[in-house]
Design a protein around this motif. Structure first.
Motif, PDB file in Angstrom:
ATOM      1  N   MET B   1     -41.363 106.353 -77.005  1.00  0.00           N
ATOM      2  CA  MET B   1     -41.095 106.172 -78.430  1.00  0.00           C
ATOM      3  C   MET B   1     -42.222 106.815 -79.252  1.00  0.00           C
ATOM      4  N   PHE B   3     -43.908 108.059 -83.144  1.00  0.00           N
ATOM      5  CA  PHE B   3     -43.963 107.906 -84.602  1.00  0.00           C
ATOM      6  C   PHE B   3     -44.980 108.870 -85.165  1.00  0.00           C
ATOM      7  N   SER B  19     -51.225 101.299 -88.584  1.00  0.00           N
ATOM      8  CA  SER B  19     -51.627 100.201 -87.697  1.00  0.00           C
ATOM      9  C   SER B  19     -50.689  99.008 -87.827  1.00  0.00           C
ATOM     10  N   LYS B  23     -48.450  97.715 -84.731  1.00  0.00           N
ATOM     11  CA  LYS B  23     -48.618  96.318 -84.314  1.00  0.00           C
ATOM     12  C   LYS B  23     -47.255  95.658 -84.117  1.00  0.00           C
ATOM     13  N   LYS B  24     -46.352  95.906 -85.062  1.00  0.00           N
ATOM     14  CA  LYS B  24     -45.028  95.289 -84.973  1.00  0.00           C
ATOM     15  C   LYS B  24     -44.295  95.756 -83.711  1.00  0.00           C
ATOM     16  N   VAL B  25     -44.360  97.066 -83.457  1.00  0.00           N
ATOM     17  CA  VAL B  25     -43.684  97.617 -82.271  1.00  0.00           C
ATOM     18  C   VAL B  25     -44.256  96.994 -80.994  1.00  0.00           C
ATOM     19  N   LYS B  27     -45.700  94.174 -80.572  1.00  0.00           N
ATOM     20  CA  LYS B  27     -45.265  92.780 -80.426  1.00  0.00           C
ATOM     21  C   LYS B  27     -43.830  92.737 -79.917  1.00  0.00           C
ATOM     22  N   GLN B  28     -43.007  93.657 -80.424  1.00  0.00           N
ATOM     23  CA  GLN B  28     -41.596  93.651 -80.031  1.00  0.00           C
ATOM     24  C   GLN B  28     -41.408  94.013 -78.562  1.00  0.00           C
ATOM     25  N   ILE B  29     -42.330  94.813 -78.014  1.00  0.00           N
ATOM     26  CA  ILE B  29     -42.166  95.171 -76.597  1.00  0.00           C
ATOM     27  C   ILE B  29     -43.023  94.270 -75.696  1.00  0.00           C
ATOM     28  N   ASN B  30     -43.443  93.123 -76.281  1.00  0.00           N
ATOM     29  CA  ASN B  30     -44.086  92.059 -75.504  1.00  0.00           C
ATOM     30  C   ASN B  30     -45.392  92.482 -74.837  1.00  0.00           C
ATOM     31  N   VAL B  31     -46.223  93.198 -75.579  1.00  0.00           N
ATOM     32  CA  VAL B  31     -47.558  93.545 -75.067  1.00  0.00           C
ATOM     33  C   VAL B  31     -48.478  92.354 -75.340  1.00  0.00           C
ATOM     34  N   VAL B  40     -54.762  97.898 -82.613  1.00  0.00           N
ATOM     35  CA  VAL B  40     -54.598  97.959 -84.071  1.00  0.00           C
ATOM     36  C   VAL B  40     -55.946  98.019 -84.787  1.00  0.00           C
ATOM     37  N   ILE B  63     -45.595 105.902 -77.457  1.00  0.00           N
ATOM     38  CA  ILE B  63     -45.647 104.658 -76.686  1.00  0.00           C
ATOM     39  C   ILE B  63     -44.734 104.756 -75.471  1.00  0.00           C
ATOM     40  N   THR B  64     -45.268 104.496 -74.305  1.00  0.00           N
ATOM     41  CA  THR B  64     -44.474 104.380 -73.081  1.00  0.00           C
ATOM     42  C   THR B  64     -44.721 102.968 -72.547  1.00  0.00           C
ATOM     43  N   PRO B  65     -43.958 102.532 -71.560  1.00  0.00           N
ATOM     44  CA  PRO B  65     -44.201 101.173 -71.054  1.00  0.00           C
ATOM     45  C   PRO B  65     -45.620 101.003 -70.484  1.00  0.00           C
TER      46      PRO B  65
END
Lengths: 458, 140
Positions: B1, B3, B19, B23-25, B27-31, B40, B63-65
């Motif tokens: 992903m 940006f 930042s 940060k939101k992303v 959190k959404q992918i459970n880091v 951040v 961002i990758t896993p």
């Protein structure tokens, strides 16, 4: 570890709700959707702040409480009332009269919650010294904020002060005091008169402890009505035996904005109202705000004076409470009395610790980062199709919320009215199917009444 | 992903967009929250650096896993002596920037401290390219 379900005090009354979306739009954690013409609450996202309750035009959001008659299940019926309760009444009524009314209603013991703040102020000062490397320390006072941090700001959970709020401290004290007098623990019923929904949820499903020290919760509006009725009817009240509360005058202001922040050393801030809280916590999380020692954060505008169950205007309540604090200061100068709760400080020190508070993020799309990333990419693609005007006609508060709901299989792209128009235009969706989707979201009623009118016109 | 964000030199008021979105992303992918915090903080610091020193900048995020790679590229005066800039307390920030509460000379060292890999290249009077990587899976 399986997380136990969180108890919520806010419920939707389906008989009254007509899916008007006011609550959905105002919810700070986007926890509300409309399905089949009724609001539904996503329990894992709800923080019990009560914003939905405030805006509902038909009182369809119910705040659960214990039936008043349950107090009579106990021989010793203790009313713990917050300083905001006297703040509901015009100053022509004295605190002694209000306490006498609570006795008249059936309580055997009446105690102001903020007595516990006298103990906490010193205990938290000590805590701040022991945790001087954690900045800022965040007050655990407002249960909606504790829940907000758990679900939305998990990295800040470690900043929350692990001490119970004044309510629990006062409940612990009162129970222990009665037990020390030889009262059978089974005969003690401690009831909190609450100005907000979050406190109810906190009592029914406490964060970071096994059981609450409070047995039941009664909403402040109910008590307000009954007390005012007694006062207005000039019910003879025995105020002779009633004593003035013995808490410090500064503790009367504890639940108001700056009530805590004013009492600690260092750089202390006070934030009220839930959107302000979210904005502040966002900045705190990125280290955009640094070098703060203590933050008091409350979900309601004007803190507990703005509690959703209060009857009186919040600004009037603040003014009354501040005036009462000033009068109480004069009273204490003339009558130096000791807060009896402080004699139990050693006991309370032991008991007021909260077991670890766990983060429980509501934001993750999936436990597995791989899958979550995949879902997020899909959601972003969905979002790029959506109009981005957050109209709410899909039954979700924002286009982004809809895109995430689609990926989580809680909604479909055709829920968007713009998408449906385009698909009808290209012939990939029939008009009948399109109407059916509208009915699925808004209920048969919302569409049928238009159809009936059209039929009548013919 | 992926940006991309633009940064305008001197626009401190709008710094922090990259930042807060990242940060939101995350959190959404459970880091893990602690890993998010490091990323951040580093990214916000980098955004402020561009605001304080450069004319124009962009942030590119991938961002990758496994990891997050962030490039912060600016057009600006560049850094005369990178080794010196990496020392805590060293700052070339103007008094005006310092008055706003920035420019304490903690920027680059703070970024380095909060990232797993960091490279910086700079050409005087051209600009600076900063690249940093954080791994998203907790090593503990």
């Amino acid at each position: 570890m399986t997380q136990k379900a969180f108890h919520h005090a806010l419920k939707v009354d389906n008989d009254l709700c007509y899916g008007c979306t006011h609550c959905m739009t105002v919810c700070p954690t986007e926890a509300i959707r409309v399905r089949n013409g009724k609001a539904i609450i996503y329990e894992h996202k709800c923080i019990d702040c009560g914003m939905c309750f405030k805006v509902c035009p038909v009182q369809a959001i119910k705040v659960e409480q214990d039936d008043f008659s349950t107090i009579f299940n106990y021989k010793h019926r203790v009313a713990l009332y917050p300083s905001t309760l006297p703040g509901q009444f015009d100053s022509e009524f004295s605190i002694k009269q209000i306490i006498a009314c609570l006795h008249e209603l059936g309580f055997t013991d009446v105690f102001e919650v903020e007595h516990g703040a006298d103990f906490l102020v010193d205990d938290v000062k000590e805590y701040m010294k022991e945790h001087s490397d954690t900045k800022p320390l965040i007050s655990s006072f407002c249960p909606a904020i504790v829940r907000l941090i758990q679900v939305k700001f998990p990295s800040l959970v470690q900043n929350i002060i692990t001490r119970k709020p004044p309510l629990d401290v006062s409940a612990l004290y009162y129970r222990k005091k009665l037990e020390d007098q030889g009262v059978d623990p089974k005969d003690i019923g401690i009831f909190y008169i609450t100005p907000c929904a979050a406190k109810i949820a906190a009592v029914k499903s406490p964060v970071g402890e096994e059981h609450s020290s409070v047995d039941g919760v009664i909403n402040i509006d109910l008590i307000y009505n009954r007390v005012l009725l007694l006062l207005k009817n000039h019910t003879p009240l025995d105020t002779e035996k009633i004593e003035e509360p013995t808490l410090r005058h500064t503790s009367i202001r504890w639940s108001l904005t700056n009530g805590e922040a004013d009492r600690f050393d260092g750089r202390c801030l006070a934030i009220d109202e839930v959107h302000n809280a979210i904005d502040f916590l966002e900045r705190l999380e990125t280290d955009q705000i640094t070098n703060v020692d203590f933050v008091e954060i409350r979900a309601c505008d004007e803190s507990c004076a703005g509690g959703i169950l209060n009857v009186s205007n919040r600004f009037i309540t603040v003014e009354r409470m501040k005036k009462r604090a000033r009068r109480h200061k004069e009273f204490l100068t003339q009558n130096p009395v000791q807060n009896p709760l402080l004699e139990y400080s050693d006991y309370l020190k032991e008991k007021c610790r909260v077991i670890e508070i766990e983060p429980r993020s509501m934001m993750k799309m999936d436990e597995d980062t791989n899958i979550a990333l995949n879902k997020l990419e899909k959601a972003q693609k969905m979002l790029s199709y959506l109009p981005g005007i957050d109209c709410g006609v899909c039954g979700a508060p924002t286009c982004q919320a809809l895109s995430e709901d689609i990926v989580q299989k809680n909604a479909r792209l055709t829920d968007c009215v713009f998408m449906r128009s385009q698909m009808e235009d290209t012939g990939s969706l029939t008009h009948i199917k399109s109407i059916q989707i509208m009915k699925d979201i808004w209920g048969d009623y919302s569409i049928n009444k238009v159809e009936e009118d059209l039929d009548n016109d013919k | 992903m992926q940006f991309e964000y633009k940064i305008q030199g001197g626009d401190f008021a709008n710094a922090g967009t990259a930042s807060s979105n990242v940060k939101k992303v995350l959190k959404q992918i459970n880091v893990d929250a602690k890993i998010i915090k490091r990323i951040v903080v580093a990214l916000y610091e980098a955004e402020i650096n561009v605001c304080a020193h450069a004319f124009l900048g962009k942030v590119m995020v991938n961002i990758t896993p496994e990891k997050i790679e962030i490039d912060v590229i600016d057009k600006g005066p560049g850094i005369q002596n990178i080794d010196l800039a990496m020392e805590e307390g060293f700052s070339t920030a103007s008094p005006a920037v310092r008055e706003m509460g920035f420019g304490a000379g903690m920027g680059l060292p703070n970024i380095k401290r909060n990232t797993d890999e960091m490279q910086i290249e700079s050409e005087v009077n051209k600009g600076t390219s900063l690249r940093f990587v954080n791994y998203l899976i907790s090593s503990i």
